[in-house]
Design an enzyme around this catalytic site. Structure first.
Site, PDB file in Angstrom:
ATOM      1  N   LYS A  25      37.878  28.522  43.100  1.00  0.00           N
ATOM      2  CA  LYS A  25      38.101  29.573  44.100  1.00  0.00           C
ATOM      3  C   LYS A  25      39.585  29.942  44.143  1.00  0.00           C
ATOM      4  CE  LYS A  25      33.999  28.367  46.700  1.00  0.00           C
ATOM      5  NZ  LYS A  25      33.325  27.821  47.879  1.00  0.00           N
ATOM      6  N   GLN A  59      35.086  24.352  52.852  1.00  0.00           N
ATOM      7  CA  GLN A  59      34.144  23.956  51.803  1.00  0.00           C
ATOM      8  C   GLN A  59      33.133  22.957  52.355  1.00  0.00           C
ATOM      9  OE1 GLN A  59      34.010  25.379  48.797  1.00  0.00           O
ATOM     10  NE2 GLN A  59      32.275  24.126  48.170  1.00  0.00           N
ATOM     11  N   ASP A  83      32.569  33.473  54.113  1.00  0.00           N
ATOM     12  CA  ASP A  83      31.313  32.888  53.628  1.00  0.00           C
ATOM     13  C   ASP A  83      30.082  33.513  54.292  1.00  0.00           C
ATOM     14  OD1 ASP A  83      31.406  30.909  51.606  1.00  0.00           O
ATOM     15  OD2 ASP A  83      32.433  29.530  52.966  1.00  0.00           O
TER      16      ASP A  83
END
Ligand code: GUN
Length: 287
Positions: A54, A98, A121
């Site tokens: 990422k 995460q 997200d």
């Protein structure tokens, strides 16, 4: 029939080029770079790989990454303090925590501290709700990446029967909402579903998000179906999808490979979501 293989790597590379133009225009207009904060708690090896990719993705698309690595023993209070500080930092456009978090940390409470407008997200309950209501939102990266692949191939969605195997919050449920938003008839199957094979065989679009290597076999697939494989399973050191690729590709009209299919699009969609959040935040300031 032998299926057309949808090349997620190539689409991802093209999308990143377009994105870089957008982030460069953003920087010229607002005098700062689009910025993504990435929070990794603990030492999960798979998470470390995802986070590294990422951050590399940010660097490749002119997005400023801010990486925060917290130790396994981090308390809920410490994690919340970091997310609160990032939430208040006007220079931060997107916040990504995460998952999975180490045992003992409350995932939902932490994710709820990310303001919906910085939730790259698409996990915040407000964004999930807006997705279901068909309102402007940020949606989960993997299913959004799948939609980009379907659109890029001009695959018809309206009126088609889409069958999703897997009901996770990250993939199955938002995938269903995105396909429904484009007027597919959607069925979600899961571990308790009866007659799974019969239902899968009815699918015009079959999305496999189960987490079991080669679970979807050719006898579960209708001739000419579009087969999207979201699975990433490590078997004897090799990556395998949830679909028996070699046999299913002889029946499908389109199929995504593993690796090189959905995977590369997930991170690219995260970068797109970050740029979207940055633009929406700047537009909201000028309203
Ligand atoms: N863990 C597995 N997939 C994801 C994802 O899409 N986002 C985050 N934050 N964590 C994950």
């Amino acid at each position: 029939m032998s299926a057309k293989i949808i090349d997620g790597k190539a689409l991802s590379a093209r999308t990143r080029e377009e994105l870089k133009e957008k982030t460069t225009a953003f920087e010229q207009k607002y005098g700062r770079k689009v910025c993504l904060a990435v929070v990794l708690v603990g030492n999960d090896p798979a998470s470390e790989v995802y986070v590294r990719n990422k951050i590399r993705g940010c660097e490749a698309t002119n997005i400023k990454p801010l990486a925060y690595r917290l130790p396994e023993e981090t308390t809920q209070k410490e994690a919340e303090e970091l997310v609160r500080a990032l939430a208040e930092d006007d220079g931060v456009d997107g916040i990504l925590v995460q998952l999975p978090l180490p045992a003992g940390l409350d995932e939902i409470r932490l994710l709820e501290l990310i303001p919906p407008e910085k939730d790259v997200d698409g996990f915040h309950p407000v964004n999930v709700g807006n997705l279901l209501l068909g309102r402007e939102t940020v949606a989960s990266c993997t299913p959004m990446g799948v939609m980009t692949m379907l659109h890029d191939e001009n695959i018809e969605i309206c009126g088609k029967h889409a069958v999703i195997v897997g009901r996770s919050n990250i993939v199955g449920k938002p995938m269903a909402a995105l396909l429904l938003r484009e007027s597919a008839t959607v069925t979600i199957c899961h571990s308790k579903t009866k007659n799974l094979k019969d239902i899968c065989k009815q699918a015009d679009i079959l999305v496999a998000a189960i987490g079991k290597a080669e679970f979807i076999t050719a006898d579960m697939v209708k001739e000419g179906a579009v087969v999207i494989d979201v699975g990433i399973n490590r078997v004897d050191g090799k990556l395998k999808g949830d679909v028996d690729f070699e046999n299913v590709k002889e029946k499908a009209s389109y199929i995504t490979p593993v690796p090189g299919g959905v995977g590369p699009m997930t991170i690219t969609t995260l970068l797109e979501n970050t740029c979207l959040c940055a633009e929406r935040r700047e537009n909201a300031k000028n309203r």
